[in-house]
Enzyme design. Structure first.
Site, mmCIF file in Angstrom:
data_model
loop_
_atom_site.group_PDB
_atom_site.id
_atom_site.type_symbol
_atom_site.label_atom_id
_atom_site.label_comp_id
_atom_site.label_asym_id
_atom_site.label_seq_id
_atom_site.Cartn_x
_atom_site.Cartn_y
_atom_site.Cartn_z
ATOM 1 N N CYS A 121 -4.982 17.796 -11.554
ATOM 2 C CA CYS A 121 -5.119 16.745 -12.575
ATOM 3 C C CYS A 121 -3.877 16.670 -13.476
ATOM 4 C CB CYS A 121 -6.364 16.990 -13.412
ATOM 5 S SG CYS A 121 -6.665 15.686 -14.619
ATOM 6 N N CYS A 167 -5.687 19.346 -20.645
ATOM 7 C CA CYS A 167 -6.836 19.902 -21.380
ATOM 8 C C CYS A 167 -6.760 21.439 -21.321
ATOM 9 C CB CYS A 167 -8.136 19.410 -20.763
ATOM 10 S SG CYS A 167 -8.145 17.619 -20.502
ATOM 11 N N CYS A 180 -9.112 23.655 -19.128
ATOM 12 C CA CYS A 180 -9.532 23.219 -17.793
ATOM 13 C C CYS A 180 -8.753 23.866 -16.647
ATOM 14 C CB CYS A 180 -9.419 21.700 -17.680
ATOM 15 S SG CYS A 180 -10.096 21.117 -16.096
ATOM 16 N N CYS A 211 -24.705 14.803 -10.394
ATOM 17 C CA CYS A 211 -23.515 14.502 -11.193
ATOM 18 C C CYS A 211 -22.273 14.827 -10.393
ATOM 19 C CB CYS A 211 -23.499 15.358 -12.457
ATOM 20 S SG CYS A 211 -24.988 15.216 -13.416
ATOM 21 N N CYS A 220 -24.820 10.269 -11.656
ATOM 22 C CA CYS A 220 -23.905 10.365 -12.787
ATOM 23 C C CYS A 220 -22.513 10.651 -12.229
ATOM 24 C CB CYS A 220 -24.341 11.492 -13.720
ATOM 25 S SG CYS A 220 -23.213 11.706 -15.118
ATOM 26 N N CYS A 273 -23.411 9.758 -20.981
ATOM 27 C CA CYS A 273 -23.530 11.215 -21.086
ATOM 28 C C CYS A 273 -22.257 11.671 -21.791
ATOM 29 C CB CYS A 273 -23.632 11.822 -19.688
ATOM 30 S SG CYS A 273 -23.540 13.629 -19.698
ATOM 31 N N ARG A 289 -28.149 18.973 -23.287
ATOM 32 C CA ARG A 289 -27.983 19.869 -22.131
ATOM 33 C C ARG A 289 -27.289 21.173 -22.500
ATOM 34 N NH1 ARG A 289 -25.338 16.837 -18.317
ATOM 35 N NH2 ARG A 289 -27.334 15.849 -18.006
HETATM 36 N N1 SAM Z 1 -11.477 14.540 -15.424
HETATM 37 C C1 SAM Z 1 -12.609 13.949 -16.028
HETATM 38 C C2 SAM Z 1 -12.611 14.093 -17.525
HETATM 39 O O1 SAM Z 1 -12.065 15.067 -18.033
HETATM 40 O O2 SAM Z 1 -13.223 13.248 -18.167
HETATM 41 C C3 SAM Z 1 -13.912 14.486 -15.485
HETATM 42 C C4 SAM Z 1 -14.043 15.955 -15.103
HETATM 43 S S1 SAM Z 1 -13.893 17.130 -16.454
HETATM 44 C C5 SAM Z 1 -13.746 18.652 -15.627
HETATM 45 C C6 SAM Z 1 -15.506 17.091 -17.196
HETATM 46 C C7 SAM Z 1 -15.740 17.912 -18.419
HETATM 47 O O3 SAM Z 1 -15.908 19.273 -18.088
HETATM 48 C C8 SAM Z 1 -14.680 17.949 -19.478
HETATM 49 O O4 SAM Z 1 -14.707 16.828 -20.294
HETATM 50 C C9 SAM Z 1 -15.042 19.204 -20.263
HETATM 51 O O5 SAM Z 1 -15.877 18.862 -21.343
HETATM 52 C C10 SAM Z 1 -15.800 20.053 -19.238
HETATM 53 N N2 SAM Z 1 -15.084 21.291 -18.933
HETATM 54 C C11 SAM Z 1 -13.951 21.403 -18.190
HETATM 55 N N3 SAM Z 1 -13.544 22.674 -18.111
HETATM 56 C C12 SAM Z 1 -14.412 23.413 -18.826
HETATM 57 C C13 SAM Z 1 -14.505 24.793 -19.140
HETATM 58 N N4 SAM Z 1 -13.610 25.670 -18.714
HETATM 59 N N5 SAM Z 1 -15.537 25.214 -19.903
HETATM 60 C C14 SAM Z 1 -16.453 24.318 -20.353
HETATM 61 N N6 SAM Z 1 -16.415 22.994 -20.094
HETATM 62 C C15 SAM Z 1 -15.401 22.537 -19.351
HETATM 63 FE FE1 SF4 Z 2 -8.285 16.702 -15.875
HETATM 64 FE FE2 SF4 Z 2 -9.724 18.844 -16.394
HETATM 65 FE FE3 SF4 Z 2 -8.877 17.335 -18.398
HETATM 66 FE FE4 SF4 Z 2 -10.780 16.383 -16.712
HETATM 67 S S1 SF4 Z 2 -10.972 18.106 -18.111
HETATM 68 S S2 SF4 Z 2 -8.983 15.285 -17.469
HETATM 69 S S3 SF4 Z 2 -10.123 17.362 -14.809
HETATM 70 S S4 SF4 Z 2 -7.579 18.502 -16.991
#
Ligand code: SAM
Ligand code: SF4
Ligand code: DTB
Length: 340
Positions: free
Chosen positions: A73, A77, A80, A117, A148, A208, A280
């Site tokens: 990606c 973040c 992530c 989801c 979802c 959501c 949730r």
């Molecule tokens: N890339 C898209 C986005 O960020 O909107 C969708 C997938 S992203 C992985 C979905 C959500 O997973 C993120 O918004 C975040 O809130 C949650 N998430 C990701 N990594 C995480 C982690 N290590 N611990 C807890 N929640 C996490």
């Molecule tokens: Fe990309 Fe992870 Fe951020 Fe979603 S949460 S936008 S997958 S870096």
């Protein structure tokens, strides 16, 4: 209609009206901080009362997650494991085929899930992928599951296309407070997030939207995040509260862990502020004891992700969750009965 019938009908209308009127959209951060600061027993009692007005307190809705496009990606973040710029060992993959997703969804349904989801590690949905995504939505819906998706940012026409394919929910988290957001993500803004959420609403899909705690934020940020959610024109139907899953290689690996009872408080405050939403108990259950999960349910959480994997990290297995549900006398919420 006879007189009794009319009276019963009127009292039902009264109950519905009084339930509508307790949905507030004018919370201040100071007021929410005061909720957080209540004695624990008082906070949980209040949350249980709110919960029981609209839900069966022993029912928990079950969703299953599948990563339909993993890793690589472009966003940064800090939590992530799927961000391309962090070395986390997650391999980048292409979008899964419709047949593979439908087969996985069928297995989840057989395991008791009512909602499926699907997540993609994209900054935003690209027009070239819309058709394949719509085919996936239709295939999963045909199994009788609620659908979802979480695919990053959407344009208005993309949101309309997903709604047209029958997508029930779109997940798009605000993650934290507006003030703390820049510490966690620099490649998009809070307003970008809110704009996509508006487009999802305008297209007629259910929202959501929630966030993550344990990012190193303060209680004021947890309050600020919940204020953003509850002060939306309509509360999100589903509010995932994730406890950070710390993954080696991400900038937040090694962050001080959030005190577990503060996590429970966050759930309780979310329940009080958004009484009709599904709250949730989301990521983080793998390392949580039964006691904290039990307290989270007591605080008004009524939804979980089930199945051994979230997107890329572990989640409790079915036997472990069955044992927990047995101990607590919980039962899965039937599909399509979620809205109070
Ligand atoms: N890339 C898209 C986005 O960020 O909107 C969708 C997938 S992203 C992985 C979905 C959500 O997973 C993120 O918004 C975040 O809130 C949650 N998430 C990701 N990594 C995480 C982690 N290590 N611990 C807890 N929640 C996490
Ligand atoms: Fe990309 Fe992870 Fe951020 Fe979603 S949460 S936008 S997958 S870096
Ligand atoms: C949400 O709020 N949490 C889920 C889902 N929505 C997409 C994702 C949790 C991801 C946890 C880290 C991982 O497994 O990659």
């Amino acid at each position: 209609m006879d007189r009794e019938g009319l009276a019963a009908m009127n009292s039902l209308v009264d109950v519905q009206a009084s339930q509508q009127s307790d949905l507030r959209h004018d919370w201040s951060v100071a007021e929410v901080e005061a909720l957080f600061a209540l004695p624990f027993n008082d906070l949980i009692f209040q949350a249980q009362n709110v919960h029981r007005r609209r839900f069966d307190a022993n029912e928990v809705q079950m969703s299953t997650l599948l990563s339909i496009k993993t890793g690589g990606c472009a966003e940064d973040c800090a939590y992530c494991p799927q961000a391309a710029q962090y070395q986390t060992g997650v391999e980048a993959d292409k979008l899964m085929s419709v047949a593979k997703v439908v087969a996985e969804a069928k297995a989840a349904k057989d395991g008791g899930a009512s909602r499926y989801c699907m997540g993609a590690a994209w900054r935003e949905l690209k027009d070239r992928d819309v058709e394949a995504i719509c085919d996936i939505v239709k295939g999963v819906k045909d199994l009788g599951l609620e659908t979802c998706m979480t695919l990053g940012m959407l344009t208005g026409p993309q949101a309309d296309a997903l709604a047209g394919a029958g997508l029930d929910y779109y997940n798009h988290n605000i993650d934290t407070s507006p003030e703390y957001y820049g510490e966690i993500i620099t490649t998009r803004t809070y307003d970008d997030r809110l704009q996509t959420l508006d487009r999802v609403r305008s297209a007629g899909m259910k929202v959501c939207c929630g966030g993550i705690v344990g990012l190193g934020e303060g209680r004021r940020d947890r309050a600020g995040m919940l204020v953003t959610l509850a002060n939306m024109a309509e509360h999100p139907e589903s509010v995932p509260i994730n406890m950070l899953v710390q993954v080696e290689g991400t900038p937040l690996h090694g962050t001080d862990k959030l005190e577990p009872l503060e996590f429970v408080r966050t759930i309780a405050v979310a329940r009080i502020m958004m009484p009709a939403s599904m709250v949730r108990l989301s990521a983080g259950r793998e390392t949580m004891g039964d006691e904290i999960q039990a307290l989270a349910f007591l605080a008004g959480a009524n939804s979980i992700f089930c199945g051994p994997k979230l997107l890329t990290t572990a989640n409790p297995t079915q036997p472990r969750d069955e044992a927990l549900f047995d101990k607590l006398g919980l039962k899965p919420m039937p599909a399509h009965s979620h809205h109070a």
